[in-house]
Design a protein around this motif. Structure first.
Motif, short mmCIF file in Angstrom:
data_model
loop_
_atom_site.label_atom_id
_atom_site.label_comp_id
_atom_site.label_asym_id
_atom_site.label_seq_id
_atom_site.Cartn_x
_atom_site.Cartn_y
_atom_site.Cartn_z
N ASP A 106 62.62 99.22 42.44
CA ASP A 106 61.63 99.31 43.42
C ASP A 106 61.72 98.57 44.74
O ASP A 106 60.70 98.53 45.42
CB ASP A 106 60.46 98.68 42.74
N GLY A 107 63.08 97.91 44.99
CA GLY A 107 63.38 97.28 46.20
C GLY A 107 63.20 95.73 46.28
O GLY A 107 63.40 94.97 47.09
N ARG A 108 62.57 95.20 44.99
CA ARG A 108 62.57 93.71 45.10
C ARG A 108 63.81 93.01 44.79
O ARG A 108 64.64 93.40 44.16
CB ARG A 108 61.37 93.16 43.91
N LYS A 109 63.96 91.95 45.60
CA LYS A 109 65.19 91.23 45.28
C LYS A 109 65.33 90.58 44.06
O LYS A 109 64.42 89.83 43.50
CB LYS A 109 65.44 90.10 46.46
N LEU A 110 66.60 90.70 43.46
CA LEU A 110 66.97 90.04 42.12
C LEU A 110 67.03 88.39 42.72
O LEU A 110 67.64 88.11 43.33
CB LEU A 110 68.25 90.13 41.51
N THR A 111 66.45 87.46 41.72
CA THR A 111 66.66 86.04 41.86
C THR A 111 67.90 85.90 41.20
O THR A 111 68.64 86.85 40.38
CB THR A 111 65.44 85.50 41.08
N PRO A 112 68.56 84.81 41.45
CA PRO A 112 69.80 84.29 40.94
C PRO A 112 69.89 84.33 39.47
O PRO A 112 70.89 84.73 38.81
CB PRO A 112 70.14 83.05 41.55
N GLU A 113 68.79 83.89 38.72
CA GLU A 113 68.57 83.91 37.26
C GLU A 113 68.53 85.38 36.70
O GLU A 113 69.22 85.53 35.85
CB GLU A 113 67.19 83.03 37.08
N GLN A 114 67.80 86.23 37.57
CA GLN A 114 67.87 87.58 37.15
C GLN A 114 69.08 88.20 37.14
O GLN A 114 69.43 89.19 36.16
CB GLN A 114 66.68 88.41 38.00
N ARG A 115 69.76 87.85 38.15
CA ARG A 115 70.98 88.65 38.40
C ARG A 115 72.19 88.20 37.20
O ARG A 115 72.89 88.91 36.68
CB ARG A 115 71.86 88.23 39.57
N GLU A 116 72.08 86.82 37.08
CA GLU A 116 73.03 86.15 35.77
C GLU A 116 72.67 86.93 34.54
O GLU A 116 73.49 87.18 33.89
CB GLU A 116 72.62 84.65 35.83
N ILE A 117 71.23 86.95 33.85
CA ILE A 117 70.70 87.43 32.86
C ILE A 117 71.20 88.83 32.70
O ILE A 117 71.74 89.49 31.87
CB ILE A 117 69.57 87.37 32.65
N SER A 118 70.89 89.88 33.87
CA SER A 118 71.13 91.15 34.02
C SER A 118 72.75 91.42 33.54
O SER A 118 73.27 92.23 33.01
CB SER A 118 70.93 91.79 35.21
N LEU A 119 73.79 90.37 34.54
CA LEU A 119 74.96 90.67 34.45
C LEU A 119 75.51 90.45 32.92
O LEU A 119 76.23 91.19 32.43
CB LEU A 119 75.75 89.73 35.51
N GLU A 120 75.00 89.22 32.21
CA GLU A 120 75.25 88.93 30.87
C GLU A 120 75.05 90.14 29.91
O GLU A 120 75.61 90.67 29.02
CB GLU A 120 74.65 87.81 30.37
N ALA A 121 73.75 90.88 30.13
CA ALA A 121 73.69 91.97 29.44
C ALA A 121 74.49 93.07 29.47
O ALA A 121 74.76 93.88 28.62
CB ALA A 121 72.08 92.47 29.63
N VAL A 122 74.70 93.23 30.87
CA VAL A 122 75.65 94.52 31.18
C VAL A 122 76.99 94.40 30.57
O VAL A 122 77.64 95.27 29.88
CB VAL A 122 75.79 94.86 32.75
N ILE A 123 77.55 93.03 30.67
CA ILE A 123 78.80 92.81 30.18
C ILE A 123 78.67 93.05 28.75
O ILE A 123 79.75 93.48 28.03
CB ILE A 123 79.33 91.42 30.44
N TYR A 124 77.73 92.20 27.98
CA TYR A 124 77.69 92.48 26.52
C TYR A 124 77.43 93.87 26.18
O TYR A 124 78.11 94.60 25.19
CB TYR A 124 76.49 91.70 26.02
N TYR A 125 76.93 94.87 26.84
CA TYR A 125 76.83 96.24 26.45
C TYR A 125 78.12 96.77 26.69
O TYR A 125 78.50 97.78 25.95
CB TYR A 125 75.76 96.73 27.74
N GLU A 126 78.89 96.44 27.77
CA GLU A 126 79.95 97.34 27.82
C GLU A 126 81.06 96.94 26.87
O GLU A 126 81.76 97.73 26.22
CB GLU A 126 80.57 96.86 29.20
#
Length: 96
Positions: free
Chosen positions: A29-49
């Motif tokens: 939706d265009g809202r910027k990710l916070t550093p914390e959101q980016r970190e949590i999302s990256l962990e989830a993506v790596i775990y998923y992969e």
């Protein structure tokens, strides 16, 4: 539901959306990710992969070292410098 169960059940479209958000630094939706959101999302993506056996070359953060393999740009190359001289065979000339 545990974190592991959540990742196991994560819909592939949600995974792709998370991955794109990390790459772009913003939510769909265009809202910027916070550093914390980016970190949590990256962990989830790596775990998923890892959990879903995504091929290594398709994973987040994968670096294709194909044309650089075996050159001085490849960290596996051990430099042999006995007297400070550089071995010219380590380098490959790249012309653009």
């Amino acid at each position: 539901m545990t974190y592991e169960e959540l990742i196991e059940r994560l819909d592939p479209s949600v995974y792709r959306s998370l991955r794109q958000s990390i790459e772009l630094g913003k939510w769909p939706d265009g809202r910027k990710l916070t550093p914390e959101q980016r970190e949590i999302s990256l962990e989830a993506v790596i775990y998923y992969e890892n959990k879903h056996n995504i091929p290594e070359e398709e994973r987040t953060g994968y670096l294709d070292r194909g044309s650089k393999a075996g050159t001085a740009c490849d960290p596996s190359v051990q430099r042999k410098q006995s007297n400070g001289d550089v071995d010219p065979d380590q380098f490959v000339e790249v012309k653009s």
